[in-house]
Design a protein around this motif. Structure first.
Motif, PDB file in Angstrom:
ATOM      1  N   ALA A 189      52.452  44.129   4.425  1.00 33.26           N
ATOM      2  CA  ALA A 189      53.773  43.978   5.026  1.00 33.26           C
ATOM      3  C   ALA A 189      54.215  45.242   5.774  1.00 33.26           C
ATOM      4  CB  ALA A 189      54.795  43.624   3.958  1.00 33.26           C
ATOM      5  N   THR A 190      53.723  46.410   5.378  1.00 34.47           N
ATOM      6  CA  THR A 190      54.134  47.650   6.023  1.00 34.47           C
ATOM      7  C   THR A 190      53.112  48.161   7.030  1.00 34.47           C
ATOM      8  OG1 THR A 190      53.224  49.005   4.245  1.00 34.47           O
ATOM      9  CG2 THR A 190      55.538  48.354   4.053  1.00 34.47           C
ATOM     10  N   ALA A 191      51.984  47.499   7.151  1.00 37.90           N
ATOM     11  CA  ALA A 191      50.949  47.926   8.089  1.00 37.90           C
ATOM     12  C   ALA A 191      51.281  47.397   9.478  1.00 37.90           C
ATOM     13  CB  ALA A 191      49.581  47.429   7.644  1.00 37.90           C
ATOM     14  N   LEU A 192      51.527  48.316  10.390  1.00 33.68           N
ATOM     15  CA  LEU A 192      51.881  47.943  11.761  1.00 33.68           C
ATOM     16  C   LEU A 192      50.767  48.363  12.704  1.00 33.68           C
ATOM     17  CD1 LEU A 192      55.512  49.373  11.653  1.00 33.68           C
ATOM     18  CD2 LEU A 192      54.875  46.964  11.486  1.00 33.68           C
ATOM     19  N   LYS A 193      50.339  47.429  13.535  1.00 37.39           N
ATOM     20  CA  LYS A 193      49.364  47.769  14.570  1.00 37.39           C
ATOM     21  C   LYS A 193      50.067  48.546  15.661  1.00 37.39           C
ATOM     22  CE  LYS A 193      46.304  43.819  13.874  1.00 37.39           C
ATOM     23  NZ  LYS A 193      45.780  42.591  14.484  1.00 37.39           N
ATOM     24  N   ILE A 194      49.283  49.249  16.452  1.00 45.09           N
ATOM     25  CA  ILE A 194      49.825  50.120  17.482  1.00 45.09           C
ATOM     26  C   ILE A 194      50.684  49.357  18.494  1.00 45.09           C
ATOM     27  CG2 ILE A 194      47.838  50.010  19.045  1.00 45.09           C
ATOM     28  CD1 ILE A 194      48.172  53.104  19.374  1.00 45.09           C
TER      29      ILE A 194
ATOM     30  N   THR B  97      54.727  53.319  25.167  1.00 46.72           N
ATOM     31  CA  THR B  97      53.549  52.531  25.506  1.00 46.72           C
ATOM     32  C   THR B  97      52.451  52.763  24.469  1.00 46.72           C
ATOM     33  OG1 THR B  97      52.537  54.266  26.853  1.00 46.72           O
ATOM     34  CG2 THR B  97      54.071  52.748  27.977  1.00 46.72           C
ATOM     35  N   VAL B  98      51.549  51.813  24.390  1.00 42.73           N
ATOM     36  CA  VAL B  98      50.382  51.969  23.522  1.00 42.73           C
ATOM     37  C   VAL B  98      49.601  53.211  23.936  1.00 42.73           C
ATOM     38  CG1 VAL B  98      48.154  50.945  22.887  1.00 42.73           C
ATOM     39  CG2 VAL B  98      50.219  49.513  22.931  1.00 42.73           C
ATOM     40  N   LYS B  99      49.478  53.414  25.227  1.00 40.48           N
ATOM     41  CA  LYS B  99      48.749  54.577  25.749  1.00 40.48           C
ATOM     42  C   LYS B  99      49.376  55.879  25.255  1.00 40.48           C
ATOM     43  CE  LYS B  99      47.169  56.588  30.093  1.00 40.48           C
ATOM     44  NZ  LYS B  99      47.120  56.452  31.557  1.00 40.48           N
ATOM     45  N   THR B 100      50.705  55.957  25.260  1.00 40.74           N
ATOM     46  CA  THR B 100      51.400  57.163  24.795  1.00 40.74           C
ATOM     47  C   THR B 100      51.138  57.396  23.315  1.00 40.74           C
ATOM     48  OG1 THR B 100      53.126  56.963  26.471  1.00 40.74           O
ATOM     49  CG2 THR B 100      53.680  58.229  24.493  1.00 40.74           C
ATOM     50  N   ILE B 101      51.201  56.352  22.525  1.00 40.62           N
ATOM     51  CA  ILE B 101      50.970  56.496  21.091  1.00 40.62           C
ATOM     52  C   ILE B 101      49.523  56.910  20.825  1.00 40.62           C
ATOM     53  CG2 ILE B 101      50.986  55.316  18.859  1.00 40.62           C
ATOM     54  CD1 ILE B 101      53.333  53.599  20.063  1.00 40.62           C
ATOM     55  N   ARG B 102      48.593  56.329  21.565  1.00 39.13           N
ATOM     56  CA  ARG B 102      47.182  56.755  21.431  1.00 39.13           C
ATOM     57  C   ARG B 102      47.040  58.229  21.777  1.00 39.13           C
ATOM     58  NH1 ARG B 102      45.043  51.581  24.261  1.00 39.13           N
ATOM     59  NH2 ARG B 102      44.683  50.242  22.471  1.00 39.13           N
ATOM     60  N   PHE B 103      47.711  58.663  22.852  1.00 36.98           N
ATOM     61  CA  PHE B 103      47.679  60.073  23.253  1.00 36.98           C
ATOM     62  C   PHE B 103      48.208  60.949  22.120  1.00 36.98           C
ATOM     63  CE2 PHE B 103      50.022  63.707  25.033  1.00 36.98           C
ATOM     64  CZ  PHE B 103      48.969  64.411  25.602  1.00 36.98           C
ATOM     65  N   TYR B 104      49.335  60.562  21.528  1.00 38.23           N
ATOM     66  CA  TYR B 104      49.896  61.327  20.419  1.00 38.23           C
ATOM     67  C   TYR B 104      48.918  61.387  19.246  1.00 38.23           C
ATOM     68  CZ  TYR B 104      54.507  61.194  22.719  1.00 38.23           C
ATOM     69  OH  TYR B 104      55.562  61.335  23.582  1.00 38.23           O
ATOM     70  N   CYS B 105      48.210  60.293  18.988  1.00 42.11           N
ATOM     71  CA  CYS B 105      47.185  60.290  17.934  1.00 42.11           C
ATOM     72  C   CYS B 105      46.058  61.259  18.286  1.00 42.11           C
ATOM     73  CB  CYS B 105      46.614  58.891  17.743  1.00 42.11           C
ATOM     74  SG  CYS B 105      47.704  57.717  16.944  1.00 42.11           S
TER      75      CYS B 105
ATOM     76  N   ASP C  38      56.241  52.509   8.487  1.00 39.33           N
ATOM     77  CA  ASP C  38      57.535  52.693   9.144  1.00 39.33           C
ATOM     78  C   ASP C  38      57.896  54.158   9.402  1.00 39.33           C
ATOM     79  OD1 ASP C  38      58.161  50.016   9.510  1.00 39.33           O
ATOM     80  OD2 ASP C  38      59.087  49.829   7.536  1.00 39.33           O
ATOM     81  N   ALA C  39      57.275  55.097   8.713  1.00 39.58           N
ATOM     82  CA  ALA C  39      57.562  56.523   8.918  1.00 39.58           C
ATOM     83  C   ALA C  39      57.216  56.960  10.344  1.00 39.58           C
ATOM     84  CB  ALA C  39      56.803  57.364   7.903  1.00 39.58           C
ATOM     85  N   ILE C  40      56.370  56.222  11.009  1.00 43.74           N
ATOM     86  CA  ILE C  40      55.970  56.576  12.374  1.00 43.74           C
ATOM     87  C   ILE C  40      57.173  56.625  13.312  1.00 43.74           C
ATOM     88  CG2 ILE C  40      55.427  54.203  13.091  1.00 43.74           C
ATOM     89  CD1 ILE C  40      53.475  57.317  14.159  1.00 43.74           C
ATOM     90  N   PHE C  41      58.165  55.798  13.065  1.00 43.67           N
ATOM     91  CA  PHE C  41      59.307  55.724  13.985  1.00 43.67           C
ATOM     92  C   PHE C  41      60.145  56.996  13.966  1.00 43.67           C
ATOM     93  CE2 PHE C  41      58.232  51.297  13.006  1.00 43.67           C
ATOM     94  CZ  PHE C  41      57.841  50.913  14.281  1.00 43.67           C
ATOM     95  N   ALA C  42      60.314  57.603  12.800  1.00 43.93           N
ATOM     96  CA  ALA C  42      61.037  58.873  12.717  1.00 43.93           C
ATOM     97  C   ALA C  42      60.262  59.966  13.439  1.00 43.93           C
ATOM     98  CB  ALA C  42      61.276  59.260  11.261  1.00 43.93           C
ATOM     99  N   GLU C  43      58.941  59.959  13.295  1.00 41.79           N
ATOM    100  CA  GLU C  43      58.128  60.971  13.971  1.00 41.79           C
ATOM    101  C   GLU C  43      58.161  60.780  15.490  1.00 41.79           C
ATOM    102  OE1 GLU C  43      54.262  61.098  12.127  1.00 41.79           O
ATOM    103  OE2 GLU C  43      55.063  62.320  10.484  1.00 41.79           O
ATOM    104  N   LEU C  44      58.081  59.541  15.939  1.00 40.56           N
ATOM    105  CA  LEU C  44      58.136  59.286  17.383  1.00 40.56           C
ATOM    106  C   LEU C  44      59.491  59.669  17.957  1.00 40.56           C
ATOM    107  CD1 LEU C  44      56.228  55.880  17.573  1.00 40.56           C
ATOM    108  CD2 LEU C  44      55.384  58.144  18.243  1.00 40.56           C
ATOM    109  N   THR C  45      60.551  59.443  17.205  1.00 38.57           N
ATOM    110  CA  THR C  45      61.886  59.836  17.651  1.00 38.57           C
ATOM    111  C   THR C  45      61.968  61.354  17.769  1.00 38.57           C
ATOM    112  OG1 THR C  45      62.901  57.879  16.682  1.00 38.57           O
ATOM    113  CG2 THR C  45      64.349  59.765  17.077  1.00 38.57           C
ATOM    114  N   LEU C  46      61.445  62.053  16.788  1.00 43.31           N
ATOM    115  CA  LEU C  46      61.448  63.518  16.828  1.00 43.31           C
ATOM    116  C   LEU C  46      60.624  64.033  18.001  1.00 43.31           C
ATOM    117  CD1 LEU C  46      62.254  66.228  15.623  1.00 43.31           C
ATOM    118  CD2 LEU C  46      60.299  66.028  14.056  1.00 43.31           C
ATOM    119  N   ILE C  47      59.460  63.460  18.214  1.00 44.48           N
ATOM    120  CA  ILE C  47      58.618  63.868  19.345  1.00 44.48           C
ATOM    121  C   ILE C  47      59.379  63.668  20.648  1.00 44.48           C
ATOM    122  CG2 ILE C  47      56.538  63.314  20.688  1.00 44.48           C
ATOM    123  CD1 ILE C  47      55.231  62.559  17.944  1.00 44.48           C
TER     124      ILE C  47
END
Length: 131
Positions: free
Chosen positions: A4-9, A19-27, A47-56
């Motif tokens: 339930a908490t596993a989110l694909k890119i 974008t998916v490309k941006t998230i891949r770049f960040y990875c 879900d923790a990814i969203f706080a990190e993306l907001t900070l970035i």
């Protein structure tokens, strides 16, 4: 990780507005880390990814270089920030933002003063205009 908490890119991209490309770049740059991979090899996030993306996004908007963003994220994850130069960079950026806020407040006040003093011309031509 619970399914339930596993989110694909793609879902992370959709919900974050990136974008998916941006998230891949960040990875690839080590800014964010998938929590695992699906059977099909897809990156999975929680879900923790969203706080990190907001900070970035916030740090990038302040023109903080990516290597400093990486340090901020690492410090945030560890809960300890001992890098004095990074702290100085963030303090300097905060100071720049405060200066911009003061300048914008002044401009805002000037514009409102001008608007308050503005006289409605009532659609008449200026009498000084000879044309």
């Amino acid at each position: 990780m619970a399914a339930a908490t596993a989110l694909k890119i793609g879902e992370v991209a959709k919900r974050s507005g990136l974008t998916v490309k941006t998230i891949r770049f960040y990875c690839d740059e080590g800014l964010v880390h998938p929590t695992g991979r699906s059977d099909g090899g897809y990156r999975l996030f929680n879900d923790a990814i969203f706080a990190e993306l907001t900070l970035i996004r916030t740090l990038k908007a302040m023109d903080i270089p990516l290597h400093d963003v990486l340090q901020v994220l690492a410090s945030r994850r560890s809960g300890v920030c001992t890098c004095s130069s990074l702290q100085a960079t963030l303090r300097a950026k905060a100071g720049e933002i405060e200066q911009k806020i003061v300048a914008l407040r002044s401009l805002y006040n000037e514009l409102h003063t001008l608007l308050d003093q503005w006289k409605d011309c009532g659609g008449r031509k200026n009498s000084d205009n000879t044309g």
